[in-house]
Design a protein around this motif. Structure first.
Motif, PDB file in Angstrom:
ATOM      1  N   ILE A 120       0.836  -1.199   0.000  1.00  0.00           N
ATOM      2  CA  ILE A 120       0.000   0.000   0.000  1.00  0.00           C
ATOM      3  C   ILE A 120       0.876   1.257   0.000  1.00  0.00           C
ATOM      4  O   ILE A 120       0.647   2.201  -0.778  1.00  0.00           O
ATOM      5  CB  ILE A 120      -0.961   0.001   1.208  1.00  0.00           C
ATOM      6  N   VAL A 121       1.894   1.286   0.837  1.00  0.00           N
ATOM      7  CA  VAL A 121       2.794   2.444   0.904  1.00  0.00           C
ATOM      8  C   VAL A 121       3.527   2.618  -0.424  1.00  0.00           C
ATOM      9  O   VAL A 121       3.643   3.733  -0.945  1.00  0.00           O
ATOM     10  CB  VAL A 121       3.782   2.307   2.088  1.00  0.00           C
ATOM     11  N   ALA A 122       4.023   1.513  -0.993  1.00  0.00           N
ATOM     12  CA  ALA A 122       4.737   1.594  -2.276  1.00  0.00           C
ATOM     13  C   ALA A 122       3.806   2.091  -3.377  1.00  0.00           C
ATOM     14  O   ALA A 122       4.205   2.905  -4.225  1.00  0.00           O
ATOM     15  CB  ALA A 122       5.313   0.233  -2.640  1.00  0.00           C
ATOM     16  N   GLY A 123       2.563   1.624  -3.375  1.00  0.00           N
ATOM     17  CA  GLY A 123       1.597   2.087  -4.378  1.00  0.00           C
ATOM     18  C   GLY A 123       1.294   3.569  -4.229  1.00  0.00           C
ATOM     19  O   GLY A 123       1.207   4.300  -5.216  1.00  0.00           O
ATOM     20  N   LEU A 124       1.137   4.005  -2.991  1.00  0.00           N
ATOM     21  CA  LEU A 124       0.857   5.411  -2.734  1.00  0.00           C
ATOM     22  C   LEU A 124       2.039   6.292  -3.126  1.00  0.00           C
ATOM     23  O   LEU A 124       1.870   7.312  -3.793  1.00  0.00           O
ATOM     24  CB  LEU A 124       0.514   5.610  -1.251  1.00  0.00           C
ATOM     25  N   VAL A 125       3.238   5.872  -2.745  1.00  0.00           N
ATOM     26  CA  VAL A 125       4.441   6.637  -3.103  1.00  0.00           C
ATOM     27  C   VAL A 125       4.621   6.654  -4.620  1.00  0.00           C
ATOM     28  O   VAL A 125       4.961   7.686  -5.208  1.00  0.00           O
ATOM     29  CB  VAL A 125       5.683   6.064  -2.388  1.00  0.00           C
ATOM     30  N   GLY A 126       4.372   5.535  -5.262  1.00  0.00           N
ATOM     31  CA  GLY A 126       4.475   5.476  -6.721  1.00  0.00           C
ATOM     32  C   GLY A 126       3.495   6.424  -7.388  1.00  0.00           C
ATOM     33  O   GLY A 126       3.825   7.086  -8.376  1.00  0.00           O
ATOM     34  N   ARG A 127       2.286   6.478  -6.859  1.00  0.00           N
ATOM     35  CA  ARG A 127       1.283   7.388  -7.427  1.00  0.00           C
ATOM     36  C   ARG A 127       1.696   8.839  -7.239  1.00  0.00           C
ATOM     37  O   ARG A 127       1.582   9.666  -8.148  1.00  0.00           O
ATOM     38  CB  ARG A 127      -0.073   7.161  -6.770  1.00  0.00           C
ATOM     39  N   ILE A 128       2.182   9.150  -6.052  1.00  0.00           N
ATOM     40  CA  ILE A 128       2.627  10.520  -5.784  1.00  0.00           C
ATOM     41  C   ILE A 128       3.775  10.902  -6.710  1.00  0.00           C
ATOM     42  O   ILE A 128       3.776  11.981  -7.305  1.00  0.00           O
ATOM     43  CB  ILE A 128       3.032  10.683  -4.301  1.00  0.00           C
ATOM     44  N   ILE A 129       4.735  10.025  -6.864  1.00  0.00           N
ATOM     45  CA  ILE A 129       5.879  10.298  -7.750  1.00  0.00           C
ATOM     46  C   ILE A 129       5.403  10.465  -9.189  1.00  0.00           C
ATOM     47  O   ILE A 129       5.848  11.376  -9.898  1.00  0.00           O
ATOM     48  CB  ILE A 129       6.940   9.186  -7.626  1.00  0.00           C
ATOM     49  N   GLY A 130       4.481   9.628  -9.612  1.00  0.00           N
ATOM     50  CA  GLY A 130       3.948   9.737 -10.976  1.00  0.00           C
ATOM     51  C   GLY A 130       3.234  11.060 -11.212  1.00  0.00           C
ATOM     52  O   GLY A 130       3.418  11.704 -12.248  1.00  0.00           O
ATOM     53  N   VAL A 131       2.429  11.466 -10.252  1.00  0.00           N
ATOM     54  CA  VAL A 131       1.703  12.741 -10.382  1.00  0.00           C
ATOM     55  C   VAL A 131       2.677  13.907 -10.403  1.00  0.00           C
ATOM     56  O   VAL A 131       2.555  14.816 -11.227  1.00  0.00           O
ATOM     57  CB  VAL A 131       0.676  12.897  -9.231  1.00  0.00           C
ATOM     58  N   VAL A 132       3.661  13.875  -9.534  1.00  0.00           N
ATOM     59  CA  VAL A 132       4.629  14.971  -9.476  1.00  0.00           C
ATOM     60  C   VAL A 132       5.429  15.049 -10.775  1.00  0.00           C
ATOM     61  O   VAL A 132       5.648  16.141 -11.312  1.00  0.00           O
ATOM     62  CB  VAL A 132       5.554  14.824  -8.250  1.00  0.00           C
ATOM     63  N   LYS A 133       5.849  13.912 -11.317  1.00  0.00           N
ATOM     64  CA  LYS A 133       6.595  13.918 -12.588  1.00  0.00           C
ATOM     65  C   LYS A 133       5.733  14.464 -13.722  1.00  0.00           C
ATOM     66  O   LYS A 133       6.190  15.275 -14.522  1.00  0.00           O
ATOM     67  CB  LYS A 133       7.069  12.503 -12.937  1.00  0.00           C
ATOM     68  N   THR A 134       4.490  14.016 -13.793  1.00  0.00           N
ATOM     69  CA  THR A 134       3.593  14.487 -14.847  1.00  0.00           C
ATOM     70  C   THR A 134       3.358  15.984 -14.731  1.00  0.00           C
ATOM     71  O   THR A 134       3.426  16.708 -15.723  1.00  0.00           O
ATOM     72  CB  THR A 134       2.244  13.742 -14.763  1.00  0.00           C
ATOM     73  N   GLU A 135       3.103  16.445 -13.542  1.00  0.00           N
ATOM     74  CA  GLU A 135       2.841  17.866 -13.356  1.00  0.00           C
ATOM     75  C   GLU A 135       4.095  18.710 -13.546  1.00  0.00           C
ATOM     76  O   GLU A 135       4.018  19.852 -13.981  1.00  0.00           O
ATOM     77  CB  GLU A 135       2.217  18.124 -11.978  1.00  0.00           C
ATOM     78  N   TYR A 136       5.251  18.144 -13.263  1.00  0.00           N
ATOM     79  CA  TYR A 136       6.504  18.848 -13.536  1.00  0.00           C
ATOM     80  C   TYR A 136       6.660  19.077 -15.037  1.00  0.00           C
ATOM     81  O   TYR A 136       7.029  20.170 -15.475  1.00  0.00           O
ATOM     82  CB  TYR A 136       7.692  18.061 -12.977  1.00  0.00           C
ATOM     83  N   GLU A 137       6.365  18.053 -15.823  1.00  0.00           N
ATOM     84  CA  GLU A 137       6.445  18.200 -17.279  1.00  0.00           C
ATOM     85  C   GLU A 137       5.419  19.217 -17.780  1.00  0.00           C
ATOM     86  O   GLU A 137       5.709  20.032 -18.646  1.00  0.00           O
ATOM     87  CB  GLU A 137       6.233  16.843 -17.974  1.00  0.00           C
ATOM     88  N   ARG A 138       4.206  19.168 -17.237  1.00  0.00           N
ATOM     89  CA  ARG A 138       3.191  20.149 -17.619  1.00  0.00           C
ATOM     90  C   ARG A 138       3.620  21.559 -17.230  1.00  0.00           C
ATOM     91  O   ARG A 138       3.375  22.518 -17.956  1.00  0.00           O
ATOM     92  CB  ARG A 138       1.851  19.828 -16.960  1.00  0.00           C
ATOM     93  N   ALA A 139       4.246  21.689 -16.074  1.00  0.00           N
ATOM     94  CA  ALA A 139       4.713  23.007 -15.618  1.00  0.00           C
ATOM     95  C   ALA A 139       5.773  23.550 -16.573  1.00  0.00           C
ATOM     96  O   ALA A 139       5.784  24.749 -16.876  1.00  0.00           O
ATOM     97  CB  ALA A 139       5.268  22.907 -14.199  1.00  0.00           C
ATOM     98  N   LYS A 140       6.662  22.670 -17.041  1.00  0.00           N
ATOM     99  CA  LYS A 140       7.685  23.117 -17.993  1.00  0.00           C
ATOM    100  C   LYS A 140       7.040  23.614 -19.280  1.00  0.00           C
ATOM    101  O   LYS A 140       7.428  24.657 -19.815  1.00  0.00           O
ATOM    102  CB  LYS A 140       8.664  21.987 -18.298  1.00  0.00           C
ATOM    103  N   VAL A 141       6.052  22.885 -19.776  1.00  0.00           N
ATOM    104  CA  VAL A 141       5.374  23.285 -21.014  1.00  0.00           C
ATOM    105  C   VAL A 141       4.623  24.600 -20.814  1.00  0.00           C
ATOM    106  O   VAL A 141       4.680  25.503 -21.657  1.00  0.00           O
ATOM    107  CB  VAL A 141       4.418  22.160 -21.485  1.00  0.00           C
TER     108      VAL A 141
END
Length: 127
Positions: free
Chosen positions: A13-34
């Protein structure tokens, strides 16, 4: 065995939650750059238009000086034509400066607001 199952379950559960958070942050970082690049492009266009207005303004000064000289030297045709050209150049300068200033004003906030809002929506714990 039950202790190991609980530990694996919590770790998953913790790994899934951390993975989701990391995925969202990476996606939003790319959107922020654009988003930031788009805003910088708008500022660049606005600055370019202001530079064009300044260059035309420089030549307008020469035209208006010529118009004043010709106006004093003769009575009508030459200076009237020069003043007409100067007036048209002034109108172009005002239009370019207005558009450029509005583009800079519109894009001056470089905060990637859409990405920040998406992260806040995806991760309710982040504020």
């Amino acid at each position: 065995m039950p202790d190991n199952f609980g530990r694996y379950f919590v770790n998953a559960i913790v790994a899934g939650l951390v993975g989701r958070i990391i995925g969202v942050v990476k996606t939003e970082y790319e959107r922020a750059k654009v988003e930031t690049a788009a805003k910088l492009k708008g500022i660049g266009i606005g600055v370019g238009l202001l530079v064009a207005a300044a260059a035309i303004g420089f030549f307008l000064l020469g035209v208006l000086i010529t118009a004043a000289i010709l106006g004093l030297a003769t009575v009508w045709p030459a200076w009237l034509a020069a003043l007409t050209v100067g007036g048209a150049m002034l109108l172009i300068i005002l239009i370019l400066a207005g558009i450029g200033a509005s583009m800079i004003k519109k894009n001056k906030d470089l905060t990637p607001q859409q990405s920040i809002d998406n992260i806040k929506a995806a991760l309710p714990l982040v504020d």
